[in-house]
Design a protein around this motif. Structure first.
Motif, PDB file in Angstrom:
ATOM      1  N   UNK A 140     -14.644   8.151  24.590  1.00 57.67           N
ATOM      2  CA  UNK A 140     -13.985   7.735  23.353  1.00 57.67           C
ATOM      3  C   UNK A 140     -13.961   8.880  22.349  1.00 57.67           C
ATOM      4  N   UNK A 141     -15.068   9.609  22.250  1.00 59.51           N
ATOM      5  CA  UNK A 141     -15.115  10.741  21.315  1.00 59.51           C
ATOM      6  C   UNK A 141     -14.130  11.840  21.713  1.00 59.51           C
ATOM      7  N   UNK A 142     -13.944  12.057  23.006  1.00 56.72           N
ATOM      8  CA  UNK A 142     -12.948  13.038  23.447  1.00 56.72           C
ATOM      9  C   UNK A 142     -11.548  12.543  23.077  1.00 56.72           C
ATOM     10  N   UNK A 143     -11.295  11.276  23.323  1.00 58.96           N
ATOM     11  CA  UNK A 143      -9.980  10.695  23.002  1.00 58.96           C
ATOM     12  C   UNK A 143      -9.682  10.797  21.509  1.00 58.96           C
ATOM     13  N   UNK A 144     -10.716  10.594  20.687  1.00 60.71           N
ATOM     14  CA  UNK A 144     -10.537  10.683  19.233  1.00 60.71           C
ATOM     15  C   UNK A 144     -10.592  12.124  18.731  1.00 60.71           C
ATOM     16  N   UNK A 145     -10.748  13.076  19.679  1.00 62.37           N
ATOM     17  CA  UNK A 145     -10.797  14.510  19.365  1.00 62.37           C
ATOM     18  C   UNK A 145     -11.986  14.877  18.467  1.00 62.37           C
TER      19      UNK A 145
END
Length: 478
Positions: A140-145
């Motif tokens: 999720x943190x990667x997706x939210x950059x």
């Protein structure tokens, strides 16, 4: 492998020696050593589920890279949903399959449909709720950059499977733990000493407090039909200290152990039974889980930005999901719902962000008003714990009904003075050090001779009351 076992007391020094002396301060070799140690640590429980852990690590490692490499938002969303679905699918199967099947059958029976659906004898992989949440927050943190995808498999695998936190948390974030894994670490004698002291305090809370409350609690909750009201009250209170000593004790051992390797984990408990309201209690109890739900569920739902009805809705969702996270039983869901109800008046009155400081800071004793608030909060917490501990909703209701009769004013027959003295000693130590990270952090508060006396006393109590390896940690089942 259990922290409170002879095997762990042998395992830890071996890993420590390899980590600092064989790997010779090369953090890449140290990470390999930690990964091998972590897989061995987990495999000692059941090597078959080690394969599930490795699959989960590989899934999120690969998904994270695919999310970052996606050229469109649609493709990144696809990989995110795929990772979340598979993770939650495994968690749902192992943890909730029988719950949903059994309740589906009950629902069909209620409308006159007779069906025979087989339940499965599913073994819950230890720690699956914790390492699943590690992976979910990462993708999720990667997706939210918020973070880049990790390309080094070993580093990412250590983040998920790091043995001090693998089976019962704290639930770490990649933003906090991965940078520590990826940099050179040097042995710090003072930090290592502090880690050992915290480990000792964790052993005391688990093996002296929790394990000595356990047989009394088990007896009372097993025979609740015939117990006096005073015994039932005693059972609820002792369970509150049992679960606190058990889970916060595990967290202390985990944080102290990690400090031996030069890695700091997130603080998971901050003296919750000194809280003056339920909101403060949940800021101090299982902090890593509460903050996880806040960041990845409560805020995406709108948090506190909407109107009162939205705030109430989001609050109930958070607490009900938190209850269900603990296990596939209606008792856990009701426990979560009760805490939401206790939280509701504070939310409506906009007082849920009061009491952000440490209680009675700079004072020896709390004021009468503070003491009363602490007592009320503890009483509400104990009431909710009855559902958490009971085998069914009906048994919890019978248990509660049994409290309200004339035997409430009788002396509890299961009372044990030595257990009470040990609990009081623990509370005194934690009250003294309530501004510190843990209850035995006295290095800057007492003369060396007094420190040594306290350390010797606690070590004696552990050796006298402990039974190594005989009692699993309560949160292993979650």
């Amino acid at each position: 492998m259990l922290f409170n076992s002879i095997a762990f007391l042998i395992f830890l020094p071996i890993v420590f020696i390899i980590y600092w002396f064989v790997c010779n301060n090369n953090y890449k070799y140290q990470n390999i050593a930690l990964l091998v140690a972590s897989f061995y640590f987990y495999g000692c429980w059941d090597w078959r589920f080690l394969l599930l852990l490795i699959f989960s690590i590989g899934l999120d490692y690969f998904s994270g890279i695919q999310i970052e490499n996606s050229k469109t938002k649609k493709m990144a969303t696809f990989w995110l949903i795929l990772s979340i679905s598979i993770n939650l699918g495994f968690l749902g199967f192992f943890k909730y399959y029988n719950f949903f099947i059994e309740n589906f059958v009950i629902l069909l029976h209620s409308v006159g449909l007779e069906v025979n659906i087989f339940v499965l004898k599913v073994i819950l992989p230890v720690g699956i709720s914790f390492y699943t949440f590690h992976g979910l927050s990462y993708v999720i943190d990667i997706y939210k950059k918020r973070i880049p995808a990790e390309r080094n498999y070993v580093d990412y695998a250590v983040f998920v499977s790091y043995f001090p936190l693998l089976v019962a948390g704290p639930i770490e974030r990649a933003t906090h733990l991965l940078p520590q894994i990826q940099r050179k670490r040097y042995f710090d004698y003072e930090k290592a000493k502090d880690g050992i002291v915290q480990i000792i305090w964790g052993f005391f809370k688990k093996m002296v407090i929790a394990d000595n409350c356990s047989p009394i609690v088990n007896e009372i909750f097993t025979n609740y039909h015939t117990e006096s009201a005073s015994n039932l009250v005693l059972g609820a209170v002792l369970f509150a200290f049992q679960i606190y000593g058990d889970f916060s004790g595990y967290s202390d051992i985990a944080l102290g152990t990690s400090r031996l390797f030069g890695i700091e984990l997130l603080k998971n408990f901050s003296f919750p039974y000194f809280s003056r309201d339920i909101a403060e209690f949940w800021r101090r109890w299982h902090i890593s889980l509460s903050s996880w739900f806040r960041d990845y569920l409560y805020i995406p739902l709108g948090g506190s930005k909407g109107g009162l009805l939205m705030k109430i809705r989001n609050t109930f969702i958070i607490f009900l999901v938190s209850g269900f996270w603990h296990g596939a039983k209606w008792t856990f869901i009701i426990w979560g719902g009760l805490n939401a109800l206790f939280f509701l008046p504070l939310l409506i009155a906009e007082k849920n962000r009061h009491n952000l400081d440490v209680v009675a800071i700079g004072k020896i004793f709390p004021s009468f008003r503070e003491a009363l608030k602490i007592l009320i909060t503890f009483t509400l917490t104990c009431f909710a714990w009855i559902f958490f501990r009971s085998e069914s909703v009906s048994s919890a209701i019978v248990y509660i009904k049994g409290i309200f009769n004339e035997s409430l004013f009788s002396f509890p027959t299961t009372f044990k003075g030595d257990v009470l003295v040990l609990i009081v000693f623990m509370l005194m130590m934690e009250w003294w050090n309530r501004t510190e990270d843990y209850g035995l952090k006295i290095q800057d508060k007492a003369q060396p001779w007094l420190q040594n006396i306290i350390y010797i006393l606690i070590s004696f109590l552990i050796l006298n009351f402990a039974n190594f390896g005989s009692n699993e940690f309560i949160y292993f089942q979650f």
